[in-house]
Scaffold this motif. Structure first.
Motif, PDB file in Angstrom:
ATOM      1  N   ILE A   1       0.831  -1.219   0.000  1.00  0.00           N
ATOM      2  CA  ILE A   1       0.000   0.000   0.000  1.00  0.00           C
ATOM      3  C   ILE A   1       0.859   1.260   0.000  1.00  0.00           C
ATOM      4  N   SER A   2       2.040   1.205   0.589  1.00  0.00           N
ATOM      5  CA  SER A   2       2.902   2.392   0.568  1.00  0.00           C
ATOM      6  C   SER A   2       3.401   2.667  -0.847  1.00  0.00           C
TER       7      SER A   2
ATOM      8  N   VAL B   1       5.926   5.268   2.585  1.00  0.00           N
ATOM      9  CA  VAL B   1       5.426   6.025   1.428  1.00  0.00           C
ATOM     10  C   VAL B   1       6.492   7.017   0.967  1.00  0.00           C
TER      11      VAL B   1
ATOM     12  N   VAL C   1      -3.953   6.082   4.244  1.00  0.00           N
ATOM     13  CA  VAL C   1      -3.131   4.969   3.762  1.00  0.00           C
ATOM     14  C   VAL C   1      -2.999   3.978   4.910  1.00  0.00           C
TER      15      VAL C   1
ATOM     16  N   ILE D   1      -6.398   4.111   0.527  1.00  0.00           N
ATOM     17  CA  ILE D   1      -5.455   3.221  -0.153  1.00  0.00           C
ATOM     18  C   ILE D   1      -5.177   2.062   0.797  1.00  0.00           C
TER      19      ILE D   1
ATOM     20  N   THR E   1      -1.928   8.109   8.024  1.00  0.00           N
ATOM     21  CA  THR E   1      -2.304   6.731   8.312  1.00  0.00           C
ATOM     22  C   THR E   1      -3.150   6.725   9.578  1.00  0.00           C
TER      23      THR E   1
ATOM     24  N   ALA F   1       0.480   4.160  -2.653  1.00  0.00           N
ATOM     25  CA  ALA F   1       0.248   5.526  -2.184  1.00  0.00           C
ATOM     26  C   ALA F   1       1.242   6.502  -2.812  1.00  0.00           C
TER      27      ALA F   1
END
Length: 311
Positions: A94-95, A123, A277, A300, A208, A98
């Motif tokens: 996911i990072s 990220v 995120v 995300i 986050t 993102a």
């Protein structure tokens, strides 16, 4: 003759599909030519001895994204494939997504508010330099602590600023003060006030969500007493920008919240792009509450988290 061909085609298919032999290896083992192996594989498919079932994970991701977008009224969403259902794998995938999303989204003149934590640091590390002009990058909350645990606050904001060719606007303060009066006095400093106001004016916020458990980063930084941690574990489902909230997305302890410096939950709700995120089973309650309360309008996450959010 035809019976022999059928038997041979099945044998070839088993070697190719089950044993992962190459066509040339099969040809050598069975003393036939490679084109013969190719024809026998095609014959096995035509006869129905071999059935190929293709699972498209990305089609499933699209359905999950559409369902989540509808359920929570999101303006945008990205559901990415994670190879494992664990927090470390989820954070990695996911990072990356993102970072790519931000590179596509952030335009000239945007003000980008950035939170901190391990997810945000991942990220930041994955961002690449973009050709944009007039972008401002500002820290959304204080990130200094006296513990030996790294918040990655300064590293994160520095990497964001480098990627978008600007100078970072730091908030070099503790995120939670010992008392509200000190926090109010500090906020009156014109430099601090200017940074906080820029965070309020940011049209894009990236953050986050934290969980309420002993292993949570915010619980390990020395800001909170043991009795305060106990209260938060009883009443809160998580935090965003160090603002602890309950199942309804409401602040669950105003005494702690009044000691917290940085952007508020209500301000995040007003952003043009409020980007959450987050992934991982231990964060589900917090993510769900944040989405229900409209703290974020863009999500995300990974497919495992997405499925849990639809339950």
């Amino acid at each position: 003759m035809d019976n022999d061909k059928q038997k041979l085609s099945v044998e070839v298919a088993k070697l190719y599909y089950q044993s992962d032999y190459s066509q040339q290896e099969i040809a050598s083992q069975l003393s036939v030519s490679r084109p013969t192996v190719s024809r026998l594989l095609q014959y096995a498919k035509e006869k129905g001895y071999v059935k190929i079932n293709i699972i498209d994970p990305f089609a499933d991701l699209d359905r999950l994204a559409d369902n989540l977008k509808g359920k929570y009224g999101l303006t945008d969403i990205r559901v990415v494939f994670s190879s494992k259902d664990d927090y470390v794998s989820s954070r990695e995938y996911i990072s990356k997504e993102a970072a790519e999303y931000l590179e596509q989204t952030i335009k000239n003149g945007d003000i980008v508010g950035v939170s901190w934590g391990t997810t945000m640091y991942e990220v930041a590390k994955k961002l690449t330099r973009q050709s944009v002009k007039g972008v401002e990058v500002v820290q959304l909350k204080g990130g200094i602590s006296h513990s030996k645990v790294n918040t990655y606050a300064s590293e994160t904001i520095s990497l964001f600023a480098e990627a978008f060719e600007t100078v970072p606007r730091y908030l070099p303060l503790p995120v939670i003060f010992d008392n509200a009066i000190v926090r109010q006095m500090v906020e009156e400093d014109r430099h601090i006030k200017s940074t906080i106001e820029m965070g309020s004016q940011a049209n894009i916020a990236v953050f986050t969500v934290g969980s309420v458990r002993d292993e949570a980063l915010l619980f390990r930084l020395g800001y909170l007493s043991e009795s305060e941690k106990k209260i938060l574990k009883e009443k809160s489902v998580g935090d965003i920008c160090s603002r602890f909230f309950n199942e309804n997305g409401d602040i669950c302890n105003f005494q702690i919240d009044n000691r917290t410096i940085g952007i508020s939950i209500d301000e995040l709700k007003q952003k043009e792009k409020s980007i959450l995120v987050a992934g991982g089973e231990h964060k589900i309650r917090a993510i769900r509450a944040a989405l229900k309360a409209k703290i974020a309008n863009i999500l995300i996450t990974d497919q495992y988290t997405a499925k849990r959010l639809l339950d």
